[in-house]
Every structure is written in C-alpha cells, then in structure tokens.
Design a protein around this motif. Sequence first.
Motif, mmCIF file in Angstrom:
data_model
loop_
_atom_site.group_PDB
_atom_site.id
_atom_site.type_symbol
_atom_site.label_atom_id
_atom_site.label_comp_id
_atom_site.label_asym_id
_atom_site.label_seq_id
_atom_site.Cartn_x
_atom_site.Cartn_y
_atom_site.Cartn_z
ATOM 1 N N GLU A 475 0.823 -1.206 0.000
ATOM 2 C CA GLU A 475 0.000 0.000 0.000
ATOM 3 C C GLU A 475 0.860 1.260 0.000
ATOM 4 O OE1 GLU A 475 -2.536 -0.503 3.394
ATOM 5 O OE2 GLU A 475 -3.691 -2.105 2.439
ATOM 6 N N TYR A 477 0.888 5.467 0.979
ATOM 7 C CA TYR A 477 0.255 6.548 1.715
ATOM 8 C C TYR A 477 1.036 7.834 1.498
ATOM 9 C CZ TYR A 477 -2.448 2.921 3.911
ATOM 10 O OH TYR A 477 -3.305 1.871 4.107
ATOM 11 N N LEU A 520 -2.123 0.520 10.804
ATOM 12 C CA LEU A 520 -3.065 0.367 9.701
ATOM 13 C C LEU A 520 -3.448 -1.090 9.456
ATOM 14 C CD1 LEU A 520 -1.424 2.889 7.216
ATOM 15 C CD2 LEU A 520 -3.241 3.310 8.872
ATOM 16 N N GLY A 521 -2.880 -2.003 10.263
ATOM 17 C CA GLY A 521 -3.245 -3.401 10.126
ATOM 18 C C GLY A 521 -2.757 -4.043 8.840
ATOM 19 N N VAL A 522 -1.537 -3.698 8.440
ATOM 20 C CA VAL A 522 -0.959 -4.321 7.250
ATOM 21 C C VAL A 522 -0.197 -5.562 7.693
ATOM 22 C CG1 VAL A 522 0.691 -4.042 5.352
ATOM 23 C CG2 VAL A 522 -0.759 -2.133 6.052
ATOM 24 N N LEU A 568 -10.133 4.667 10.410
ATOM 25 C CA LEU A 568 -9.189 5.169 11.405
ATOM 26 C C LEU A 568 -9.077 6.686 11.276
ATOM 27 C CD1 LEU A 568 -6.265 2.580 11.162
ATOM 28 C CD2 LEU A 568 -8.050 2.725 12.907
ATOM 29 N N LEU A 584 -4.374 7.203 0.256
ATOM 30 C CA LEU A 584 -4.871 7.998 1.387
ATOM 31 C C LEU A 584 -3.768 8.910 1.907
ATOM 32 C CD1 LEU A 584 -6.901 5.276 3.302
ATOM 33 C CD2 LEU A 584 -7.752 7.036 1.772
ATOM 34 N N THR B 36 -8.390 1.083 -3.384
ATOM 35 C CA THR B 36 -7.399 1.339 -2.340
ATOM 36 C C THR B 36 -8.075 1.073 -1.009
ATOM 37 O OG1 THR B 36 -6.303 3.006 -3.677
ATOM 38 C CG2 THR B 36 -5.958 3.127 -1.301
ATOM 39 N N ARG B 37 -7.487 0.187 -0.223
ATOM 40 C CA ARG B 37 -8.079 -0.179 1.059
ATOM 41 C C ARG B 37 -8.189 1.028 1.994
ATOM 42 N NH1 ARG B 37 -6.337 -2.409 6.267
ATOM 43 N NH2 ARG B 37 -4.249 -1.591 5.873
ATOM 44 N N PRO B 39 -8.143 1.670 5.803
ATOM 45 C CA PRO B 39 -7.946 0.990 7.086
ATOM 46 C C PRO B 39 -9.023 1.360 8.105
ATOM 47 C CG PRO B 39 -5.858 1.841 6.278
ATOM 48 C CD PRO B 39 -6.928 2.396 5.387
ATOM 49 N N GLY B 40 -9.572 0.358 8.741
ATOM 50 C CA GLY B 40 -10.582 0.591 9.770
ATOM 51 C C GLY B 40 -12.009 0.497 9.265
ATOM 52 N N ALA B 41 -12.183 0.564 7.958
ATOM 53 C CA ALA B 41 -13.539 0.518 7.408
ATOM 54 C C ALA B 41 -14.122 -0.884 7.609
ATOM 55 C CB ALA B 41 -13.516 0.882 5.935
ATOM 56 N N LEU B 48 -11.432 2.671 -1.929
ATOM 57 C CA LEU B 48 -11.676 3.872 -2.721
ATOM 58 C C LEU B 48 -11.317 3.612 -4.175
ATOM 59 C CD1 LEU B 48 -10.141 6.972 -0.881
ATOM 60 C CD2 LEU B 48 -12.551 6.482 -1.263
#
Lengths: 592, 151
Positions: A475, A477, A520-522, A568, A584, B36-37, B39-41, B48
Amino acid sequence: MDLSQYAELFLAESREHLTACNQLLLEWEKHPSGLAPVGGLFRAVHTVKGMAATMGYARVTDLAHRMESLLDLLRRGAHPATDELLQLLFRARDALEHAVELSVVGRERELEVAEIVADLDHAASRMAPGGGPHSPGGRATPSTPPRPDSPVELEPAPGRLVQVTLRPEAPLKGGRALLVVKKAQGLGAGGDEALGSGARVEPGAAGVLEGGGRSRHIRVALRRLDGLMDLIGELVTARGRLNQLAAERRDPAIDDLAIQVSRLSSDLQAEIIQARMTPVWQVFDRFPRLVRDLARELGKQVAFRVEGKEIELDRAILDELGDPLMHLLRNAVDHGIEPASERRRRGKQPEGEVVLSAARERASVAITVTDDGRGIDRAKTLERAKRDGVVDPHADTLTHDQLLRVLARPGFSTAETVTSVSGRGVGIDVVMTRLRALGGTIDIRSEPGKGTSFALRLPVTLAIVRAIIASVGSERYALPLTYVAETVEFGTVKTTVVEGREAIVLHDRVVPLVHLRRLLGVTQDAPPPRSPIIVLEMGERRTGVVVDGMLGQQEIVVKGFDAPAGTLPVFSGATIMADGVPALILDAGGLL
Amino acid sequence: MSDAGVVRLLLFRVGTLVCAADAERVREILPRLETTRIPGAPPPVAGLVNVRGTLITVVEGWRALRQPEPPASNGTHHGTTVLLEVGGGRKVLGFTVDEVVDLLALSAEALDRRQALPGIDPTLVRAVGRRAGQLFVVLDTDALLTPILSS
C-alpha cells in the motif's frame, strides 16, 4: 428582471462595505476630531443604499438613506464624534447589516427599524444647520426615501456631474462601465465613488466591478475554483500517464510534447492555487469591533492590534477560521485581560493589550492570539486535571502541552471550576476540532501574571501539498511535508522505551514511534530490516512514523472522500497517484 | 419511480441472488476498478476508487449481501461496479456486482411488497418481483448502504 441570483453578490459586497463602516467608526472613536472617517462612512453607506435600491430592498434602502442623511450633515458640519453619536452610528450600522441579511433571504418584512430610524432622524434634525426638527437641511429629507425603482440619487458635489446609464441590453456592461470610469479618472474625476454608487451598473455583467478606481477584480464562487482544482488534478494524473508512455515509446516527439504538457500543467496548477489565496484581513477585519464591544461590555480597557494582515491563506481554510479566532479573542478579553484596577495593582499599564497576528512559517501560516493578561493559573488547573484523572496524580507541573490538553477537554472548564481561569476552556475544544479538520495545530504559552498566547498553525492551502509517498506492504500513503522535520533510518538511531512506548532518541530528545504497519493493520510481507522513520513535528510535539519505504516526493491534489464508519481517524483526505489509483493522505495531527 | 406507476429497475446478480435497484438511483455502470483499502472501514467496504478524478467508496456486493465469495474473484478484474446515489442523491457509492442482467420497466403492481426470502435480511428488501420465472429482490439501497457510510 429577476434579481434573486444577485442576492449573494449583493450580500457579499454589502458585508464588505459594512465591515469598512466598522473600521471607520473605530477609527473615528480613536480620533474624534478627524473627519476622514466620516467621508468614508458616507460613501460606504451610500454604496449600500445604491445596491439595495437596485435589488428592490426598499427597507434597506430607506434605512441606509436615513443613515446617509445624518452622515452627510456630520460631514458638512465637521462635527466631532461624541460617544452618543458613535453609539447611534454603531447601532445603525448593525441594524443595516441585519436588514441586509434578512432581505437577501426574503424576510425583509420582519425588520423592525422604527426605533433606529426615529433616532437617526432625531439626531439629524438636531445636527441640521437650521436646528429645527422640520428643516433637516439640504436634500436630506428623511421622510422621502428614494423609490427602489428610481435611479440612485447622486450626491451634489463641487464639479460636474456625469450620469452614465447603461441600457440593460448593452453587452459587456462591466467592461463599458470600467471604460467610463477610466475616462472620468483621466479627466480628474473622483473615480472611487463613481462605479459603486453613482453609475448604476446593471447587474448583468459577468463580474461586478469593485469600486471604480481600485484593482480589477471579479468575484468567483469558491466551488468554481474547486472545480478547476479537480480538473487540474485529473490533468496532472493524465500527465503522469503521458510521461510513462513517453518513457516506454522512446519517441522524441512524444517526449517533447510530454515535457511541454508537464510545464503547462504545473504553471496552470500554480495559477489556480494563487487564485484561491486570500489575505487574512478578509476575516481579521471584523474583529476590532468585536474586541471593542466586548471590552466596553466588560468595562475593561483593551488596545487591540492586528499584524500581518496581508498574509495569504487558501480561501477554504480562511473561511473556517472566523469562529475559532472569535473564541480565542473572547477568551483573551474576558478571562485574560484584568480590570484596570487590578492591572494597576500589579504594576501593569491600565490598558490591556490583545494582539492578533499572522506570519508565514515554512510551508504553513502561524496565527497567534496573544494577551498580556493574568495568564492561566497552572496550580489550580493541575489540581483540577488530577481530580479528573487527566494527568498522573503524582505530577507536580503541567507542560504547555498538557495544559492545552486539559483545557481542550470538552466542557473541562465551566464557570464553577477554576476561579481565576474560569471559562478558559470554553471553546478551546471547538477550536481544536476545527483546526484538526483543517490539518492545522494549536499551541499554547501561558505565564502567570504575564499573559497567554495561542498559536494556530495551518497549511497555506488545502488544495495541493507536497508530500512524501510512503509504502507499507503493497500500500501507498501520502504524508504532507508541512510537518515533516526529517527522516532517519531504523537501526541507525538508538531506540528506547518511554512510558511504555517505543521511542528513539534524536538530537537529545525522545521521539515516540508509531509503526504504520501495526496502526493500519498491514500484515502482508515482512517489514524491511532498515525501515525509514519519518519524523513529524508540530510545535513541541514530535513523532516518528515507521514505514516500509519511501517512494519519493511529489505534489498531490488533496481530495475529500466519504469515510465509511470506523475509518481510522488518521486520514485527512486522499489523492490520486500518477497511475490513477487513489492513495490515502495521513494526517500529521492524527499521528502525533 | 415516476410515470404513474411505472418502475424502472436495474437487475444485477450477486452470487446466487438476482437483485434490482431503482434505475433512477443508478448514476453509472463501470467495470471493476482498482481499489485502495481504507484501514478501519467495515469488511463490506472494498475501498476507494478513482472515477474520473472523483474518489468514490466502493462496497463489495457479495459481502454486503452475505453471499459466498465469487469463485473467479482474485480481488480484481472481476464483475462490475454500479454507482448508486445514496441518501437522496447527496452521496454516491460504488457497489460491486457479478454481472448486470437487465434494465426493466414494469408497472408497480407487478411487484409484491416486501416479503421474507431465504438468505437475505428482510429489512433490505423493498419488494419482490419476477422476471422470466425467476424471483428478484428490489433492494432498499439506502438501508443497505447508509449504515456503512454513517460517520
């Protein structure tokens, strides 16, 4: 003609003139024998009257007309300002503002203006050269306001009066009007008054020109600029793909074109961002009156100073700043500044000082509200914070940071709490929430007996920022550079544990770490052995964000997205990368 | 639902279910886009997507409707994304389906009011209809999608 579509424009312009009225009244209050403010007031009210008449707002026109009549007498008679007169004019200005606001939403009928109208007329009749109640003097006959559909009355003044009326069907009315004004200025006419009031521009022109002689501006709705920004964002994305294609094809012709498109789109982007920039005075200008009224109400002496009025911020950010600043200024006057007697006792000047200033700092703008009042009583705040369990019960001091956190707790400080700081916290939570939403931060400095200062730091624009693109697993960011202090490599710096959190020691300071993978739980892949750490800094706070890799820096267009429930709270938006896939944006405030 | 009782519906398949959405709520039908993941959803949120410069949150149809995972799905390039207006058109969400089946115009009487069907939460069903002998459920898309967005 249906004028409803111009109501917004009328409102915006009237507000500007009414804000100017406030400044002029305050100026007159400071120097009661000066006459320059009266002339300015007269012109401002006259302009509002003219526009209101065009819009068909009869009551606004009437009220403005009566105010104008009084101002005309004051101007001619060279009367100095008296407290009574100033109070009346302040009231009349407020009534006019209220009338304008109600009229544009179609509630003109609800207006109650009889009292202020009577007071204005009464003052005018006393001011008139004849002095009698029935000879108000000159053409200012308050009983006959102009009919809304009649041409605006023009002020008799020395010289020649030229009235230019553009027919409704004339094309390019704005441009024609400007030409007329320019010509008139060339002949030595006072062009300043000409457009806003004298010449009546039919509001059919694309943009309404702001008061003749000044710079040429048109008003553009913010959403249009937002639309342009979105389009340029897409263009930048397309540019990225074109560059990729050019690299694959190795065709010099495509290469040249790609370079040219790159340059053009960068320039275009810069222009659009510039178009969104607005000087802070557009929001700051309403505060002198607020501070004055509040000080009067509380029986305090306060000198208010504004600095850095010309500093520019993105319009979207500036629009959101009015409320937070109002809260802070209220707190400063109400709770910061002591009454004159107390100040004397403490050996201070009886007049307190409140300063609102804006200054550019790297990629952000700092706005500070400072008072030289009593400061916040730390001992009492600490006591209260311990009772609420906000700080460790064994703590014996509050750092600036902790103080802010205590103050910003919703409902922390109400009237009954800490006496000498009563109400200090009211609104701070509101201010903080708003600031966070704008990607900004707030810092506090307070010295007992010396005063308090709040510093708000905001990105210059929300629309586009330079960011580091970080990778975590597969991912990506974006981390805006606004708050990036430096980057270091994991393993090259000493790690330690402070208050149960992993931290690094950097320049003799402890910097707590946030592992983005965990946050972020990756889970995919393993993190690289030497992860980069991106150190964020906001005021005194620092945090190191551990990522897998850094893919480079680039300008990103910030976009909003509908965050699903549970998202989050560490994202300030999203952007579209060169390959067209969203990424994001991490919110520095949320990570600190 | 205009034209005096005529209902236009977009029919699509999610797993074994044939569903329908009010066609007036359908903004656009797109192929599956790279997500696009977020996080937390919650799990039904795929992430997205970029629809011509606008960012849209996409909900995975089979997860939202508790259907088995489609076999061919390797996460990408499978199925179709339907853009739906939610909450009176104020927001737009993407909803992934296995395939779009049909666009139907039928009279409102041809639909039965909400009824319980096996395998689907009755509060998400607005009505039940029949096409070529096969049952389909008209989804209450607001009831299905608003809770996912509410934040």
